[in-house]
Design a protein around this motif. Structure first.
Motif, PDB file in Angstrom:
ATOM      1  N   VAL A 231      10.879 -42.476 -26.641  1.00  0.00           N
ATOM      2  CA  VAL A 231      12.172 -42.838 -27.234  1.00  0.00           C
ATOM      3  C   VAL A 231      13.044 -43.514 -26.171  1.00  0.00           C
ATOM      4  CG1 VAL A 231      14.299 -42.001 -28.352  1.00  0.00           C
ATOM      5  CG2 VAL A 231      12.121 -40.855 -28.825  1.00  0.00           C
ATOM      6  N   PHE A 232      13.679 -44.609 -26.556  1.00  0.00           N
ATOM      7  CA  PHE A 232      14.760 -45.179 -25.749  1.00  0.00           C
ATOM      8  C   PHE A 232      16.053 -44.821 -26.459  1.00  0.00           C
ATOM      9  CE2 PHE A 232      11.194 -47.723 -24.418  1.00  0.00           C
ATOM     10  CZ  PHE A 232      11.408 -47.883 -23.055  1.00  0.00           C
ATOM     11  N   GLU A 233      16.878 -44.025 -25.800  1.00  0.00           N
ATOM     12  CA  GLU A 233      18.132 -43.587 -26.398  1.00  0.00           C
ATOM     13  C   GLU A 233      19.215 -44.538 -25.896  1.00  0.00           C
ATOM     14  OE1 GLU A 233      21.424 -42.130 -27.832  1.00  0.00           O
ATOM     15  OE2 GLU A 233      21.251 -42.130 -25.670  1.00  0.00           O
ATOM     16  N   ALA A 234      19.657 -45.457 -26.745  1.00  0.00           N
ATOM     17  CA  ALA A 234      20.576 -46.511 -26.298  1.00  0.00           C
ATOM     18  C   ALA A 234      21.949 -46.383 -26.955  1.00  0.00           C
ATOM     19  CB  ALA A 234      19.967 -47.889 -26.568  1.00  0.00           C
ATOM     20  N   VAL A 235      22.357 -45.144 -27.206  1.00  0.00           N
ATOM     21  CA  VAL A 235      23.701 -44.891 -27.736  1.00  0.00           C
ATOM     22  C   VAL A 235      24.468 -44.009 -26.742  1.00  0.00           C
ATOM     23  CG1 VAL A 235      25.063 -43.887 -29.618  1.00  0.00           C
ATOM     24  CG2 VAL A 235      22.939 -45.117 -30.137  1.00  0.00           C
ATOM     25  N   GLY A 236      23.870 -42.850 -26.428  1.00  0.00           N
ATOM     26  CA  GLY A 236      24.494 -41.974 -25.436  1.00  0.00           C
ATOM     27  C   GLY A 236      25.373 -40.892 -26.021  1.00  0.00           C
ATOM     28  N   SER A 237      25.240 -40.643 -27.315  1.00  0.00           N
ATOM     29  CA  SER A 237      26.039 -39.566 -27.902  1.00  0.00           C
ATOM     30  C   SER A 237      25.200 -38.294 -27.989  1.00  0.00           C
ATOM     31  CB  SER A 237      26.525 -39.957 -29.299  1.00  0.00           C
ATOM     32  OG  SER A 237      25.456 -39.914 -30.222  1.00  0.00           O
ATOM     33  N   ASN A 238      25.878 -37.176 -28.072  1.00  0.00           N
ATOM     34  CA  ASN A 238      25.188 -35.888 -28.199  1.00  0.00           C
ATOM     35  C   ASN A 238      24.269 -35.903 -29.423  1.00  0.00           C
ATOM     36  OD1 ASN A 238      26.415 -32.485 -27.636  1.00  0.00           O
ATOM     37  ND2 ASN A 238      24.368 -33.197 -28.107  1.00  0.00           N
ATOM     38  N   GLU A 239      24.778 -36.457 -30.510  1.00  0.00           N
ATOM     39  CA  GLU A 239      24.006 -36.498 -31.755  1.00  0.00           C
ATOM     40  C   GLU A 239      22.689 -37.269 -31.579  1.00  0.00           C
ATOM     41  OE1 GLU A 239      26.000 -38.669 -34.833  1.00  0.00           O
ATOM     42  OE2 GLU A 239      24.518 -38.139 -36.359  1.00  0.00           O
ATOM     43  N   THR A 240      22.766 -38.428 -30.938  1.00  0.00           N
ATOM     44  CA  THR A 240      21.557 -39.253 -30.826  1.00  0.00           C
ATOM     45  C   THR A 240      20.595 -38.718 -29.755  1.00  0.00           C
ATOM     46  OG1 THR A 240      22.880 -40.782 -29.495  1.00  0.00           O
ATOM     47  CG2 THR A 240      22.471 -41.398 -31.785  1.00  0.00           C
ATOM     48  N   VAL A 241      21.121 -38.032 -28.747  1.00  0.00           N
ATOM     49  CA  VAL A 241      20.220 -37.393 -27.772  1.00  0.00           C
ATOM     50  C   VAL A 241      19.431 -36.285 -28.478  1.00  0.00           C
ATOM     51  CG1 VAL A 241      20.131 -35.931 -25.701  1.00  0.00           C
ATOM     52  CG2 VAL A 241      21.517 -38.009 -25.702  1.00  0.00           C
ATOM     53  N   ASN A 242      20.114 -35.538 -29.330  1.00  0.00           N
ATOM     54  CA  ASN A 242      19.408 -34.496 -30.082  1.00  0.00           C
ATOM     55  C   ASN A 242      18.377 -35.088 -31.039  1.00  0.00           C
ATOM     56  OD1 ASN A 242      20.469 -32.194 -28.921  1.00  0.00           O
ATOM     57  ND2 ASN A 242      22.307 -32.260 -30.194  1.00  0.00           N
ATOM     58  N   GLN A 243      18.716 -36.224 -31.634  1.00  0.00           N
ATOM     59  CA  GLN A 243      17.731 -36.907 -32.492  1.00  0.00           C
ATOM     60  C   GLN A 243      16.489 -37.270 -31.676  1.00  0.00           C
ATOM     61  OE1 GLN A 243      19.693 -40.352 -34.140  1.00  0.00           O
ATOM     62  NE2 GLN A 243      21.098 -39.139 -35.397  1.00  0.00           N
ATOM     63  N   SER A 244      16.720 -37.764 -30.455  1.00  0.00           N
ATOM     64  CA  SER A 244      15.598 -38.156 -29.587  1.00  0.00           C
ATOM     65  C   SER A 244      14.655 -36.981 -29.363  1.00  0.00           C
ATOM     66  CB  SER A 244      16.100 -38.626 -28.219  1.00  0.00           C
ATOM     67  OG  SER A 244      17.085 -39.603 -28.360  1.00  0.00           O
ATOM     68  N   ILE A 245      15.244 -35.819 -29.070  1.00  0.00           N
ATOM     69  CA  ILE A 245      14.426 -34.632 -28.791  1.00  0.00           C
ATOM     70  C   ILE A 245      13.634 -34.231 -30.039  1.00  0.00           C
ATOM     71  CG2 ILE A 245      14.541 -32.164 -28.186  1.00  0.00           C
ATOM     72  CD1 ILE A 245      17.013 -32.953 -26.397  1.00  0.00           C
TER      73      ILE A 245
END
Ligand SMILES: [Zn+2]
Ligand SMILES: [Zn+2]
Length: 337
Positions: A231-245
């Motif tokens: 995953v490349f997480e290119a937003v940086g919000s808590n929500e999207t980091v959790n989505q990545s995991i």
């Protein structure tokens, strides 16, 4: 010379200032094109802790050599150049290991030093790279974000058939999408919140691009594609980091490109027990920057397709407002001083 000075919030004022003086190892660059970055926009919206007014922003730029200090090498007046704006010290531990992007004493033009929303900028000569003839000045202004994407991909192990997810369809997400075409034959999935950007992602090589504004991103992705290897997480919000995991395979890795929330709550049990690698990512090295120029020049990456607005310096405030309000299907606004 004309300069756009940011005084905090949405206050950008055009002023007349003396042309900067240059040191022995500096070059005076006449700015031909300078792009507004998401980080500049963040400051304009009053959300930045790193950018402090009054400031001349602008770190993504190209131009022509106007004047040279006595100790500069390899450049002449009139050369077309693209400037690498991270200035590292060369002496700290990170620099000695070649990780100049995370130099402890680094300075960024347009953040710690006066930037390129101006007619002229003084820069160290080593930071000037030749802008190849087949690239316009406006494309030259997009080399810097491309270098960010190149670095993110370079530090991420990707196998040739890995399925990859890019969270965020902003400029960096779209550039990573383009770079991945030559790296994997697996799925290249992009999630975002704006249809016109997701359309671009498809054009740039995404095998699927999903608008998650009205749905549960994790459920939707799991149902449609299952988990991915990278995953490349290119937003940086808590929500999207959790989505990545939630969306990465056990043993997979996540490269954190976005910077938005400073503190986050993440399920570390998932990270540990499923052996997920969380990888920090910042900026680029000189090698990444050179690779970005090469990729753009050889036509392997399309920068033109990202430029939606070209405005004179007098209209820079309009450029910021278009971006802030996401009008006119904007992607990249470049300023021609
Ligand atoms: Zn930038
Ligand atoms: Zn250093």
């Amino acid at each position: 010379m004309k300069v756009a000075v940011w005084y905090g919030d949405k206050n950008i004022v055009l002023e007349d200032r003396p042309i900067p003086s240059i040191g022995e190892k500096d070059v005076l660059v006449r700015v031909k094109s300078s792009s507004i970055c998401g980080a500049d926009l963040h400051a304009y919206k009053g959300l930045s802790k790193r950018r402090k007014p009054p400031l001349v922003m602008g770190h993504e730029f190209s131009g022509m050599v106007e004047r040279l200090g006595d100790e500069t090498k390899g450049l002449k007046v009139g050369d077309r150049v693209v400037v690498e704006p991270i200035i590292s010290c060369g002496k700290c531990k990170a620099c000695k290991k070649g990780k100049t992007n995370v130099c402890e004493n680094r300075k960024l033009i347009g953040l710690n030093l006066d930037g390129a929303f101006a007619e002229y900028v003084s820069v160290p000569y080593e930071k000037c790279h030749e802008l190849p003839r087949d690239l316009s000045f406006d494309e030259g202004a997009i080399i810097e974000p491309l270098a960010v994407a190149v670095h993110a991909v370079n530090i991420t192990p990707i196998s040739s058939n890995d399925n990859v997810l890019i969270i965020g369809s902003g400029v960096i997400g779209l550039l990573i999408t383009q770079l991945l075409r030559s790296r994997t034959s697996g799925d290249i999935l992009v999630t975002g919140r704006r249809d016109y950007l997701l359309e671009k992602a498809r054009e740039f090589g995404a095998t699927d691009a999903i608008n998650v504004i009205d749905c549960d991103a994790v459920k939707t992705l799991l149902k449609k594609h299952g988990r991915v290897d990278v995953v490349f997480e290119a937003v940086g919000s808590n929500e999207t980091v959790n989505q990545s995991i939630s969306l990465v395979e056990s043993g997979g890795s996540i490269t954190l490109v976005g910077m938005l929330d400073r503190e986050m709550t993440v399920d570390m049990m998932e990270v540990v027990a499923r052996e997920i690698t969380l990888r920090g990512d910042y900026g680029y090295t000189t090698d990444d920057f050179k690779e970005a120029i090469e990729l753009a020049s050889s036509g392997k990456v399309d920068l033109k397709g990202l430029i939606t607005h070209v405005l004179p310096l007098d209209e820079i405030k309009k450029g910021f407002d278009i971006l802030a309000e996401r009008r006119e299907n904007v992607i990249k606004v470049v300023i021609n001083p």
